[in-house]
Design a protein around this motif. Sequence first.
Motif, PDB file in Angstrom:
ATOM      1  N   GLY A 110       8.419   5.658   7.629  1.00 44.58           N
ATOM      2  CA  GLY A 110       8.513   4.104   6.728  1.00 44.58           C
ATOM      3  C   GLY A 110       9.209   4.595   4.917  1.00 44.58           C
ATOM      4  N   SER A 111       9.067   3.504   4.442  1.00 44.61           N
ATOM      5  CA  SER A 111       9.420   3.041   3.128  1.00 44.61           C
ATOM      6  C   SER A 111       8.038   1.932   2.545  1.00 44.61           C
ATOM      7  N   TRP A 112       7.627   2.101   1.521  1.00 45.46           N
ATOM      8  CA  TRP A 112       7.839   0.941   0.300  1.00 45.46           C
ATOM      9  C   TRP A 112       8.832   0.166  -0.483  1.00 45.46           C
ATOM     10  N   LYS A 113       8.489  -0.953  -0.025  1.00 45.41           N
ATOM     11  CA  LYS A 113       8.991  -2.752  -0.351  1.00 45.41           C
ATOM     12  C   LYS A 113       9.007  -3.263  -1.294  1.00 45.41           C
ATOM     13  N   ILE A 114       9.433  -3.960  -2.735  1.00 36.87           N
ATOM     14  CA  ILE A 114       9.043  -4.393  -3.764  1.00 36.87           C
ATOM     15  C   ILE A 114       9.397  -5.825  -2.839  1.00 36.87           C
ATOM     16  N   THR A 115       7.994  -6.469  -2.949  1.00 38.23           N
ATOM     17  CA  THR A 115       7.724  -8.399  -2.811  1.00 38.23           C
ATOM     18  C   THR A 115       7.158  -8.398  -4.206  1.00 38.23           C
TER      19      THR A 115
ATOM     20  N   LEU B  89       4.155  -4.020  -4.032  1.00 37.77           N
ATOM     21  CA  LEU B  89       5.313  -3.274  -2.760  1.00 37.77           C
ATOM     22  C   LEU B  89       4.235  -3.546  -1.096  1.00 37.77           C
ATOM     23  N   VAL B  90       4.861  -3.158  -0.348  1.00 38.30           N
ATOM     24  CA  VAL B  90       3.890  -3.435   0.623  1.00 38.30           C
ATOM     25  C   VAL B  90       5.233  -2.235   1.714  1.00 38.30           C
ATOM     26  N   PHE B  91       4.245  -2.026   2.177  1.00 34.34           N
ATOM     27  CA  PHE B  91       4.920  -0.403   3.183  1.00 34.34           C
ATOM     28  C   PHE B  91       4.946  -1.088   4.277  1.00 34.34           C
ATOM     29  N   TYR B  92       6.581  -0.844   4.839  1.00 32.93           N
ATOM     30  CA  TYR B  92       7.116  -1.543   5.973  1.00 32.93           C
ATOM     31  C   TYR B  92       7.383   0.424   6.584  1.00 32.93           C
ATOM     32  N   LYS B  93       6.599  -0.042   8.347  1.00 33.75           N
ATOM     33  CA  LYS B  93       6.438   1.343   9.174  1.00 33.75           C
ATOM     34  C   LYS B  93       8.221   1.580   9.752  1.00 33.75           C
ATOM     35  N   GLY B  94       9.072   2.358  10.003  1.00 34.72           N
ATOM     36  CA  GLY B  94      10.283   2.737  10.820  1.00 34.72           C
ATOM     37  C   GLY B  94      11.202   2.734   9.625  1.00 34.72           C
ATOM     38  N   ARG B  95      13.045   2.567  10.349  1.00 38.76           N
ATOM     39  CA  ARG B  95      13.523   2.663  10.177  1.00 38.76           C
ATOM     40  C   ARG B  95      14.502   1.619   9.796  1.00 38.76           C
ATOM     41  N   ASN B  96      15.448   0.810   9.352  1.00 37.77           N
ATOM     42  CA  ASN B  96      16.032   0.019   8.631  1.00 37.77           C
ATOM     43  C   ASN B  96      17.231  -0.448  10.479  1.00 37.77           C
ATOM     44  N   PRO B  97      17.378  -0.554  11.092  1.00 38.52           N
ATOM     45  CA  PRO B  97      17.060  -2.312  11.183  1.00 38.52           C
ATOM     46  C   PRO B  97      16.028  -2.680  11.758  1.00 38.52           C
TER      47      PRO B  97
ATOM     48  N   VAL C  40      -0.707  -1.934   0.893  1.00 33.70           N
ATOM     49  CA  VAL C  40      -0.657  -3.058   0.065  1.00 33.70           C
ATOM     50  C   VAL C  40      -0.231  -1.808  -1.842  1.00 33.70           C
ATOM     51  N   MET C  41       0.719  -1.663  -2.450  1.00 28.02           N
ATOM     52  CA  MET C  41       1.069  -0.990  -3.515  1.00 28.02           C
ATOM     53  C   MET C  41       0.858  -2.041  -4.466  1.00 28.02           C
ATOM     54  N   ASN C  42      -0.237  -2.140  -5.653  1.00 31.40           N
ATOM     55  CA  ASN C  42       0.350  -1.994  -7.159  1.00 31.40           C
ATOM     56  C   ASN C  42       0.824  -0.892  -8.043  1.00 31.40           C
ATOM     57  N   GLU C  43       1.826  -0.792  -8.305  1.00 25.25           N
ATOM     58  CA  GLU C  43       2.858  -0.103  -9.224  1.00 25.25           C
ATOM     59  C   GLU C  43       2.352  -0.271 -10.535  1.00 25.25           C
ATOM     60  N   PHE C  44       2.132   0.356 -11.624  1.00 28.61           N
ATOM     61  CA  PHE C  44       2.356   0.317 -12.720  1.00 28.61           C
ATOM     62  C   PHE C  44       3.000   1.051 -13.570  1.00 28.61           C
ATOM     63  N   HIS C  45       3.637   0.729 -14.478  1.00 26.53           N
ATOM     64  CA  HIS C  45       4.450   1.627 -15.137  1.00 26.53           C
ATOM     65  C   HIS C  45       4.062   1.160 -16.627  1.00 26.53           C
ATOM     66  N   SER C  46       3.589   2.588 -17.742  1.00 28.57           N
ATOM     67  CA  SER C  46       3.620   1.727 -18.752  1.00 28.57           C
ATOM     68  C   SER C  46       4.806   1.969 -19.770  1.00 28.57           C
TER      69      SER C  46
ATOM     70  N   PHE D 114       0.733   4.341 -11.694  1.00 34.36           N
ATOM     71  CA  PHE D 114      -0.336   4.456 -11.521  1.00 34.36           C
ATOM     72  C   PHE D 114      -0.245   3.556 -10.334  1.00 34.36           C
ATOM     73  N   PHE D 115      -1.008   4.450  -9.118  1.00 30.82           N
ATOM     74  CA  PHE D 115      -1.090   3.545  -8.062  1.00 30.82           C
ATOM     75  C   PHE D 115      -2.643   2.759  -7.522  1.00 30.82           C
ATOM     76  N   LEU D 116      -2.336   1.666  -7.036  1.00 27.71           N
ATOM     77  CA  LEU D 116      -3.793   1.183  -7.003  1.00 27.71           C
ATOM     78  C   LEU D 116      -3.335   0.692  -5.217  1.00 27.71           C
ATOM     79  N   ILE D 117      -3.763   1.118  -4.216  1.00 35.27           N
ATOM     80  CA  ILE D 117      -3.220   0.982  -2.764  1.00 35.27           C
ATOM     81  C   ILE D 117      -4.408   0.190  -2.021  1.00 35.27           C
ATOM     82  N   TYR D 118      -3.966  -1.024  -1.679  1.00 34.95           N
ATOM     83  CA  TYR D 118      -5.305  -0.891  -0.501  1.00 34.95           C
ATOM     84  C   TYR D 118      -4.733  -1.997   0.935  1.00 34.95           C
ATOM     85  N   TYR D 119      -5.843  -1.995   1.855  1.00 38.93           N
ATOM     86  CA  TYR D 119      -5.081  -2.194   3.228  1.00 38.93           C
ATOM     87  C   TYR D 119      -5.799  -4.055   3.608  1.00 38.93           C
ATOM     88  N   PHE D 120      -4.643  -4.503   3.305  1.00 37.76           N
ATOM     89  CA  PHE D 120      -4.854  -5.938   3.100  1.00 37.76           C
ATOM     90  C   PHE D 120      -5.249  -6.609   5.209  1.00 37.76           C
ATOM     91  N   ASN D 121      -5.714  -7.348   4.570  1.00 40.89           N
ATOM     92  CA  ASN D 121      -6.520  -7.968   6.364  1.00 40.89           C
ATOM     93  C   ASN D 121      -6.365  -8.871   6.394  1.00 40.89           C
TER      94      ASN D 121
END
Length: 130
Positions: A63-68, A89-97, A105-111, A123-130
């Motif tokens: 899968g891949s992380w896609k920016i939302t 970013l949100v993780f999408y399982k599988g391949r296109n289409p 969900v991942m929050n990505e931080f760049h200085s 830096f990344f903060l990752i969590y599972y959103f229910n």
Amino acid sequence: MKMSGLEFLFPIVREVDILNYNPWELPEQSILQDDQLWYFSSAPSKKYANSKQMARTTSQGTGSWKITGRDREVKNKRSGEVIGIKKTLVFYKGRNPDTVRTSWVMNEFHSINAASSQAYLSFFLIYYFN
């Protein structure tokens, strides 16, 4: 602190190549395994050698992380100065289409003020959103 070349006083952020793991494997790589939030730092990977695009697909190809949403500024609370950028970013399982959105969900931080020797870290903060 890490981006300034200093070490954390209380090390809760582990350096991990995020793309070497599926999101459900990351909690066991975290220092704080019993928590619902997992913190990591990593050197971002480029999608192509001469490109500014970042690689977002896991090395296993599951899968891949896609920016939302849009990028948001991170500001110093005292001065109001912009010190970084936050991407969600949100993780999408599988391949296109045939990708399926997951609850990872991942929050990505760049200085934008990192010392040149540390500018490659994100830096990344990752969590599972229910």
